[in-house]
Motif scaffolding. Sequence first.
Motif, PDB file in Angstrom:
ATOM      1  N   SER A   1      -5.933   0.260  -5.610  1.00  0.00           N
ATOM      2  CA  SER A   1      -4.971  -0.603  -5.182  1.00  0.00           C
ATOM      3  C   SER A   1      -3.761  -0.900  -5.190  1.00  0.00           C
ATOM      4  N   PHE A   2      -2.710  -1.531  -5.079  1.00  0.00           N
ATOM      5  CA  PHE A   2      -1.987  -1.894  -4.928  1.00  0.00           C
ATOM      6  C   PHE A   2      -1.146  -2.968  -4.759  1.00  0.00           C
ATOM      7  N   TYR A   3      -0.660  -3.591  -6.075  1.00  0.00           N
ATOM      8  CA  TYR A   3      -0.449  -5.176  -6.120  1.00  0.00           C
ATOM      9  C   TYR A   3       1.390  -5.622  -6.028  1.00  0.00           C
ATOM     10  N   CYS A   4       1.383  -6.825  -6.785  1.00  0.00           N
ATOM     11  CA  CYS A   4       2.363  -7.294  -7.188  1.00  0.00           C
ATOM     12  C   CYS A   4       2.405  -7.763  -8.340  1.00  0.00           C
ATOM     13  N   PRO A   5       2.561  -7.708  -9.300  1.00  0.00           N
ATOM     14  CA  PRO A   5       2.063  -8.325 -10.920  1.00  0.00           C
ATOM     15  C   PRO A   5       2.477  -9.960 -11.243  1.00  0.00           C
ATOM     16  N   ARG A   6       3.660  -9.935 -10.534  1.00  0.00           N
ATOM     17  CA  ARG A   6       4.212 -11.406 -10.039  1.00  0.00           C
ATOM     18  C   ARG A   6       3.575 -12.419  -9.177  1.00  0.00           C
ATOM     19  N   CYS A   7       4.008 -11.714  -7.658  1.00  0.00           N
ATOM     20  CA  CYS A   7       3.188 -12.360  -6.842  1.00  0.00           C
ATOM     21  C   CYS A   7       1.335 -12.858  -6.353  1.00  0.00           C
ATOM     22  N   GLN A   8       1.442 -11.644  -7.234  1.00  0.00           N
ATOM     23  CA  GLN A   8      -0.484 -12.385  -6.949  1.00  0.00           C
ATOM     24  C   GLN A   8      -1.540 -12.491  -8.300  1.00  0.00           C
ATOM     25  N   ARG A   9      -1.963 -13.423  -8.774  1.00  0.00           N
ATOM     26  CA  ARG A   9      -2.308 -13.936  -9.801  1.00  0.00           C
ATOM     27  C   ARG A   9      -4.086 -14.090  -9.314  1.00  0.00           C
TER      28      ARG A   9
ATOM     29  N   TYR B   1       1.182  -0.747   0.141  1.00  0.00           N
ATOM     30  CA  TYR B   1       0.051  -0.038  -0.097  1.00  0.00           C
ATOM     31  C   TYR B   1       0.928   1.278   0.066  1.00  0.00           C
ATOM     32  N   GLY B   2       0.868   1.877  -0.788  1.00  0.00           N
ATOM     33  CA  GLY B   2       1.682   3.440  -0.980  1.00  0.00           C
ATOM     34  C   GLY B   2       2.732   3.726  -1.551  1.00  0.00           C
ATOM     35  N   ARG B   3       3.418   1.800  -1.723  1.00  0.00           N
ATOM     36  CA  ARG B   3       4.233   1.398  -2.192  1.00  0.00           C
ATOM     37  C   ARG B   3       4.688   1.608  -4.298  1.00  0.00           C
ATOM     38  N   THR B   4       3.419   2.775  -4.604  1.00  0.00           N
ATOM     39  CA  THR B   4       4.139   2.093  -6.193  1.00  0.00           C
ATOM     40  C   THR B   4       5.440   2.716  -6.869  1.00  0.00           C
TER      41      THR B   4
ATOM     42  N   PRO C   1       8.166  -6.897  -2.068  1.00  0.00           N
ATOM     43  CA  PRO C   1       9.204  -7.828  -0.672  1.00  0.00           C
ATOM     44  C   PRO C   1       9.566  -9.012  -0.588  1.00  0.00           C
ATOM     45  N   GLY C   2       8.421  -9.834  -1.798  1.00  0.00           N
ATOM     46  CA  GLY C   2       8.097 -11.023  -1.661  1.00  0.00           C
ATOM     47  C   GLY C   2       9.773 -11.282  -3.058  1.00  0.00           C
ATOM     48  N   CYS C   3       9.235 -10.251  -3.661  1.00  0.00           N
ATOM     49  CA  CYS C   3      10.189 -10.529  -4.749  1.00  0.00           C
ATOM     50  C   CYS C   3      10.682  -9.797  -6.031  1.00  0.00           C
ATOM     51  N   GLY C   4      10.727  -8.383  -5.629  1.00  0.00           N
ATOM     52  CA  GLY C   4      11.441  -7.395  -5.916  1.00  0.00           C
ATOM     53  C   GLY C   4      11.090  -6.948  -7.098  1.00  0.00           C
ATOM     54  N   ALA C   5       9.738  -7.569  -7.573  1.00  0.00           N
ATOM     55  CA  ALA C   5       8.796  -6.025  -8.593  1.00  0.00           C
ATOM     56  C   ALA C   5       8.941  -5.271  -8.100  1.00  0.00           C
ATOM     57  N   PRO C   6       8.643  -4.267  -9.359  1.00  0.00           N
ATOM     58  CA  PRO C   6       8.169  -2.822  -8.991  1.00  0.00           C
ATOM     59  C   PRO C   6       6.475  -2.894  -8.241  1.00  0.00           C
ATOM     60  N   VAL C   7       5.468  -2.531  -7.249  1.00  0.00           N
ATOM     61  CA  VAL C   7       4.660  -2.812  -6.609  1.00  0.00           C
ATOM     62  C   VAL C   7       3.898  -1.525  -7.800  1.00  0.00           C
ATOM     63  N   ARG C   8       2.613  -2.209  -8.648  1.00  0.00           N
ATOM     64  CA  ARG C   8       1.751  -1.494  -9.571  1.00  0.00           C
ATOM     65  C   ARG C   8       0.531  -0.936  -8.440  1.00  0.00           C
TER      66      ARG C   8
END
Length: 271
Positions: free
Chosen positions: A263-271, A239-242, A247-254
């Motif tokens: 809505s804040f999410y990781c495109p790799r970790c969240q499917r 949240y708020g870290r675009t 912290p799980g995989c290093g991909a930029p938060v979107r």
Amino acid sequence: MPELPEVETSLRGIAPHLRGRRILRLVARERRLRWPVPESLDAAVAGQPVLDLRRRAKYLLIDLPAGTLILHLGMSGSLRVLPAATPPGPHDHIDLALDDGRCLRLRDPRRFGSLHWAPPPVEAHPLLAHLGPEPLSPGFDGAYLHRQSRGRRAAVKTFIMDSHVVVGVGNIYASEALHRAGIHPARPAGRIALLRFERLAASIKTVLAAAIAEGGTSLRDFVQENGNPGYFARALRVYGRTGEPCPGCGAPVRTRRIGQRSSFYCPRCQR
């Protein structure tokens, strides 16, 4: 907006100071909150002992012999217990003066908070009557979410933020719980399997419990009863870290707009 952990933190802060005390009077410097505070409320609470304080969803309930005060903090409200003679600030709208010389003071710069009177049973009040279960209660689990989600095409983040489904899972904690559970916030709720909902329910409980332990999340307005900020902001994963690394995989938060909310999410970790 104060969410469930912030309201729970406020409750735990003020309850020891109010429980068992008597309300001498209600002082309303500004009655124009989200709904006008009726003058009849002054007489309803005067002289009443405080039997108990509790929380339902994002509402604080102050139980008196004749009924219950329902208090909502709105977008910017906060509560302090102070000596009643403390000069009020420009946004200090409501005091409950107590028999020990102190008062419970509502500060609300934006005036989106509210104060209501409910005769028993308070659960029948229109603000409370149709709410879903508490997320930290034993009755809230993955099986419940799975049942409620069948046939729903709404995004899962919108689904878990619906107070008719479950109360108190606001924007911050929905984003954080979905990240921990590895579920994309835009995935249709009706297409999520039971096992994943079990992970999500557990993540919601974990995130909310951790936030309560840290005194909530202070992003702008919220402070605890003692004036301190909530420290859970330091533990936010997405949240708020675009643009920052997941912290799980290093991909930029979107960031994505879902249900008119960021809505804040990781495109790799969240499917």
